[in-house]
Design a protein around this motif. Sequence first.
Motif, mmCIF file in Angstrom:
data_model
loop_
_atom_site.group_PDB
_atom_site.id
_atom_site.type_symbol
_atom_site.label_atom_id
_atom_site.label_comp_id
_atom_site.label_asym_id
_atom_site.label_seq_id
_atom_site.Cartn_x
_atom_site.Cartn_y
_atom_site.Cartn_z
ATOM 1 N N ARG A 26 0.915 -1.221 0.232
ATOM 2 C CA ARG A 26 0.306 -0.261 -0.112
ATOM 3 C C ARG A 26 0.680 1.064 0.253
ATOM 4 N NH1 ARG A 26 -4.071 -1.816 4.438
ATOM 5 N NH2 ARG A 26 -1.538 -2.890 4.919
ATOM 6 N N LYS A 27 2.024 1.380 0.372
ATOM 7 C CA LYS A 27 2.701 2.355 1.252
ATOM 8 C C LYS A 27 3.958 1.764 0.654
ATOM 9 C CE LYS A 27 0.192 5.528 3.009
ATOM 10 N NZ LYS A 27 -0.943 5.614 2.200
ATOM 11 N N ASP B 41 -0.254 7.171 -6.549
ATOM 12 C CA ASP B 41 -0.928 6.928 -4.674
ATOM 13 C C ASP B 41 -0.651 6.396 -3.973
ATOM 14 O OD1 ASP B 41 -1.583 5.094 -6.200
ATOM 15 O OD2 ASP B 41 -3.600 5.661 -5.281
ATOM 16 N N LEU C 296 3.271 6.604 -3.418
ATOM 17 C CA LEU C 296 4.439 6.255 -3.151
ATOM 18 C C LEU C 296 4.559 7.457 -1.342
ATOM 19 C CD1 LEU C 296 6.278 7.115 -6.778
ATOM 20 C CD2 LEU C 296 6.274 5.343 -5.444
ATOM 21 N N ASN D 81 5.532 2.152 8.811
ATOM 22 C CA ASN D 81 4.995 2.449 7.864
ATOM 23 C C ASN D 81 4.551 2.266 6.740
ATOM 24 O OD1 ASN D 81 3.268 3.837 10.486
ATOM 25 N ND2 ASN D 81 5.671 5.003 10.791
ATOM 26 N N ALA D 82 5.272 2.018 6.179
ATOM 27 C CA ALA D 82 5.883 2.060 4.222
ATOM 28 C C ALA D 82 6.173 0.504 4.239
ATOM 29 C CB ALA D 82 7.122 2.427 3.537
#
Lengths: 261, 224
Positions: A132-133, A163, A165, A182-183
């Motif tokens: 997602r990230k 969207d 990155l 978190n990423a």
Amino acid sequence: MKTLIRLLLLAACLGLPAHPALAEQITIAAAADLKFALEEIVAVFRQAHPGDAVDTVYGSSGKFHAQIQQGAPYDLFFSADIQYPRILAREGLAASEVKPYALGRLVLWSATRDASKMSLADLADLADPTIRKIAIANPKHAPYGKRAEEALRAAGLWDRLQDRLVMGENIAQTAQYVQSGNADIGIIAQALALNKELAARGGHALVPDKLHQPLEQGFVVTRRAADSKLARQFADHMGSPEARRIMVRYGFVLPGEATGR
Amino acid sequence: MPSPADWSAIWLTLKLAGLTTAILLVVGTPIAWWLARTRSWWKGPVGAVVALPIVLPPTVLGFYLLIVMGPHGPVGQFTQWAGIGLLPFSFAGLVVASVFYSLPFVVQPIQNAFEAVGERPLEAAATLGAKPLDAFFTVAVPLAKPGFLTATVLGFAHTVGEFGVVLMIGGNIPDKTRVVSVQIYDHVEALEYAQAHWLSAGMVVFSFLVLAALYTLNPTGKRP
């Protein structure tokens, strides 16, 4: 009155420099990808120069470039993009020629999944919807970010992944985004991924260097250090076998050695 | 001239500051009311917690928020369980961070105003038969209006001025977390000084106008 004199004497003693008069001090501004490798190289250098002080500051190459133009007190500047020190040299802000010291490599790294198993030929695995990230350094002023953007564009993924990155201020912050989970994954410097703490988690895989322009890195002695013997000695130290060994251990390709993996 | 990216940063900043201020007025008013009226031993500790963001470096707030809202933190596990996903690198995450960051700038002016109102008008209202909630809205809040004005302006302006926390938990995403202060930082690092000047001068003018308006319209309530 006596107390006052004593106090003044004490103050004078405290004000004396901690190093002997002949000691020199230099501050090195270095791209964040050097964080671990350069610390080891500086440690070796300090052993040979026990009386002198060598300080290091890490950040994005673009920021240091701008700061040196504005008179920042850095004696050496190690840039992840050799263009920055070249501009400084052209503007008369350098006291040495621009020396290439390494080629940097990009890797995919994740703290939560095994990125070493990802197919990298075209980075297509990044499109996996469970990712997602994706963290990259800011392409605007961080060289590793610029090259990451090139690689994603070459893979035809740049627009598709927009969207997802997130951008770190420099490559070390980018790694930290991934490390904290978190990423989900990041495109970071191999030199950081090879650090013990990061290498112990997840896994990493080299991004093929045919997907981006080379990350040619270079350093200069800045104009304010023109008369600094210590700055010269450190510049020479970078070419020593020991320093080169440390750089290789952190995945840097040295000038004059074969590239491509 | 400001680029489209600059305008989108400006719009995002206004949206963030507006939403944060609205939330803080709702959340901060009861806290301020309690702090102004309580005789409890807890007044000191609670007041200190509210004031913490004034003295703490933004990096402390940013670091803890990143950990707490991350995948292994309690808030992060809750938001994932609730299907919201993770808060760092999202607009919602910035709103949460800004609410903490600007809390004292909203609570303290309102608290001071409530304290200035004192017990008497409320006792009078009670004598006239007003219920406590009624007295609060028809007597205390109107009398504390200058405090609310100060709180709104300071809460908004302080959120516009946020930088360190956003840099740590924002991830610099256009239209989501790239606010004006971060956009200026990026312009400076990329040596785009002309662009940086536009935005920076705009911030100076904006901040001056806001504070000048506050001190002119509300000369008595200017103490935060």
